[in-house]
Design an enzyme around this catalytic site. Structure first.
Site, PDB file in Angstrom:
ATOM      1  NE  ARG A 134      12.890  -1.005   1.259  1.00 12.20           N
ATOM      2  CZ  ARG A 134      14.122  -0.709   1.236  1.00 12.20           C
ATOM      3  NH1 ARG A 134      14.971  -0.996   0.312  1.00 12.20           N
ATOM      4  NH2 ARG A 134      14.784  -0.239   2.740  1.00 12.20           N
ATOM      5  CE  LYS A 152      15.948  22.018  14.029  1.00 13.95           C
ATOM      6  NZ  LYS A 152      16.187  20.902  15.196  1.00 13.95           N
ATOM      7  CG  HIS A 159      19.708  21.236   7.984  1.00 12.29           C
ATOM      8  ND1 HIS A 159      18.171  20.913   7.792  1.00 12.29           N
ATOM      9  CD2 HIS A 159      20.061  20.208   8.428  1.00 12.29           C
ATOM     10  CE1 HIS A 159      17.846  19.819   7.715  1.00 12.29           C
ATOM     11  NE2 HIS A 159      19.087  19.065   8.142  1.00 12.29           N
ATOM     12  CE  LYS A 207      26.223  13.619  11.001  1.00 13.67           C
ATOM     13  NZ  LYS A 207      24.903  14.232  11.527  1.00 13.67           N
TER      14      LYS A 207
HETATM   15  C1  BG6 Z   1      19.714  15.769   9.239  1.00  9.57           C
HETATM   16  C2  BG6 Z   1      20.720  15.150   9.009  1.00  9.57           C
HETATM   17  O1  BG6 Z   1      19.028  16.675   8.321  1.00  9.57           O
HETATM   18  O2  BG6 Z   1      19.677  16.918  10.419  1.00  9.57           O
HETATM   19  C3  BG6 Z   1      21.697  14.659  10.089  1.00  9.57           C
HETATM   20  O3  BG6 Z   1      20.450  14.387   7.907  1.00  9.57           O
HETATM   21  C4  BG6 Z   1      21.672  15.731  11.270  1.00  9.57           C
HETATM   22  O4  BG6 Z   1      22.805  14.120  10.029  1.00  9.57           O
HETATM   23  C5  BG6 Z   1      20.081  16.172  11.661  1.00  9.57           C
HETATM   24  O5  BG6 Z   1      21.868  14.731  12.255  1.00  9.57           O
HETATM   25  C6  BG6 Z   1      20.336  17.377  12.533  1.00  9.57           C
HETATM   26  O6  BG6 Z   1      19.182  17.763  12.786  1.00  9.57           O
HETATM   27  P1  BG6 Z   1      18.713  18.356  14.280  1.00  9.57           P
HETATM   28  O7  BG6 Z   1      17.413  18.800  14.315  1.00  9.57           O
HETATM   29  O8  BG6 Z   1      19.186  17.240  15.575  1.00  9.57           O
HETATM   30  O9  BG6 Z   1      19.812  19.505  14.469  1.00  9.57           O
END
Ligand code: BG6
Length: 476
Positions: free
Chosen positions: A43, A170, A228, A322
């Site tokens: 943008r 990964k 994930h 977190k």
């Molecule tokens: C992201 C989330 O998909 O994955 C984040 O939106 C998170 O909130 C992140 O921090 C974690 O990824 P990784 O690869 O650091 O474990």
């Protein structure tokens, strides 16, 4: 391999932190085609020179090989400022790139997926062999995910749609498949007859900072578990695929996701804990709490059940949060106790069951916890003690950014590490059952200090390995 990448959301956080650095590394290692080009769309109002200067400032790191690759990347990059809601403008500006098959990557919020797809279609960028890559989240719930999937499918075939879950990129996550299906020993005991429980933990020290707006709408359940963590669960729980191709694997993952027992308002209180961090100390630094009007969680603990033949009765504890005390992504498979204990020392109650601990981040280790005795019989009674068989790779392998692998696969057209529409929908189906149950049962979001392992109520959900205590009492 396609050689045109259109990157939407080019000035966003993900592009800066992962996508452009990945392209830089791939160019450095000569893994991209000779005529590779990037069309960056954002943008902000830059011309090519302005965008290149902006990116150079972020990526130059003083390493001569990386910096040479960066200059190469900048030479191959053109920038356009566009509103993705304006299909006409997209068509007028971008149709010049429809001269050869391309990959368009939407690193944008999900509400732009549908309009951007219309603009790409109008520009002729979704025709023939061209592909579309989408960043997570795919929607906010099952209904919105279905809507997005329907819009995508009206524009191009599923075989050309690549939904990203960067955990699948990964290497240690891919190693879960290698461990399971490359070893008779593992597969022989991978069953509710021998497995007591499974823990999946993704703990982060990072907070929500800078992403409050997005996060307030999603929370840990939608941000981490829907994608994930359920992908990790699916890889651990899936049946052996008949081949390693994309659909054989995705068929099996989908079956697992569809077997997840929906959460009900009656059991959500027992099988889940929601938390939100308050001010505290992480890594020796004082940090602020997450303040927002929305009732969103930054920590979630769940006890999931997979209702199928293999996993019936085995709890899967899923925990993510977190501002935890340390960063750790790990899977712990705890086996059942031996059926008849013949040793005096330790007593049956104090014996530790076998346990396979696969740590995926920050370091990669695989440990098998066994009982053994090093004491010679002449010293008296045989005394068993826990021992660990360490399967870690030494020296630790150098790993690429997950997105490097995913970008290469998208350019090549290999969908194995991308998520199919029905997987996404099956995952949302289960997630919706939890958020509905939370709403109906009015499940509270409990505070925890930053730098702790979540609210006290979550202790029974945490893997015992976290505390180095094999005997931690746990309600299953
Ligand atoms: C992201 C989330 O998909 O994955 C984040 O939106 C998170 O909130 C992140 O921090 C974690 O990824 P990784 O690869 O650091 O474990």
């Amino acid at each position: 391999m396609h050689d045109t990448l259109l990157l939407f959301g080019a000035t966003g956080d993900l592009s800066q932190r992962y996508l452009f650095p990945s392209l830089q590394h791939l160019l450095r290692d000569r893994l991209l085609p000779p005529d590779f080009r990037v069309v960056a769309v954002g943008r902000s109002d830059y011309d090519d020179g302005g965008f290149q200067a902006w990116l150079r400032e972020r990526l130059a790191n003083g390493d001569s090989r990386d910096d040479t690759a960066l200059e190469d990347l900048l030479r191959r990059t053109h920038y356009h400022a566009l509103d993705l809601n304006d299909a006409e403008a997209m068509a007028a500006t971008l149709s010049q790139y429809a001269d050869r098959p391309s990959v368009s990557y939407l690193s944008t919020p999900p509400d732009l997926f549908a309009p951007a797809t219309r603009g790409l279609k109008a520009a002729g960028l979704l025709e023939g062999e061209s592909r579309l890559v989408l960043e997570k989240p795919i929607g906010h719930d099952l209904a919105s995910a279905r809507e997005i999937n329907a819009t995508l499918k009206a524009a191009l075939d599923e075989s050309r749609i690549f939904r990203i879950d960067h955990y699948l990129g990964k290497a240690p996550v891919q190693n879960l498949l290698a461990l399971r299906f490359g070893n008779t020993l593992m597969e022989a005991v991978w069953h509710n007859r021998w497995i007591e429980s499974v823990d999946i933990l993704v703990a982060e020290t990072a907070g929500v900072d800078g992403r409050e707006g997005y996060y307030a709408n999603y929370g840990a359940l939608r941000d981490m578990v829907q994608n994930h963590m359920l992908q990790l669960l699916a890889l651990i729980a899936m049946e052996p695929p008949s081949a390693l191709d994309a659909d054989s694997i995705r068929d099996e993952k989908r079956k697992v996701l569809r077997s997840l027992r929906p959460m009900t308002p009656a059991d959500v209180g027992k099988h889940s804990v929601r938390g939100r961090y308050e001010a505290g100390v992480v890594d020796g630094e004082a940090v602020r709490g997450f303040k927002h009007d929305s009732e969103v969680e930054t920590f979630v603990a769940l006890r999931a059940h997979i209702d199928n033949w293999r996993w019936s009765g085995v709890p899967f504890r899923i925990v993510t949060g977190k501002r935890m005390p340390s960063r750790a992504t790990e899977v712990v498979v705890s086996f059942k106790p031996v059926s008849h204990w013949v040793f005096e020392r330790p007593s049956k109650e104090r014996a530790r069951s076998n346990r396979l601990r696969m740590r995926l981040q920050p370091e990669e280790t695989i440990e098998l916890g066994l009982m053994g005795s090093l004491a010679a019989p002449e010293w008296g009674a045989t005394e068993l003690q826990p021992m660990s068989l360490d399967l870690s790779m030494s020296p630790a392998p150098i790993r690429r950014i997950a997105y490097e692998r995913l970008l290469i696969d998208a350019l090549k057209g290999d969908q194995t590490l991308f998520v199919r529409d029905d997987e996404v929908e099956a995952a949302w189906h289960w997630i919706d059952s939890i958020s509905d149950a939370w709403r109906q049962a009015q499940t509270p979001v409990q505070p925890y200090p930053a730098g702790s392992w979540g609210p006290p109520a979550a202790v029974d959900f945490l893997p015992a390995t976290l505390f180095g205590n094999g005997h931690k009492k746990k309600a299953s």
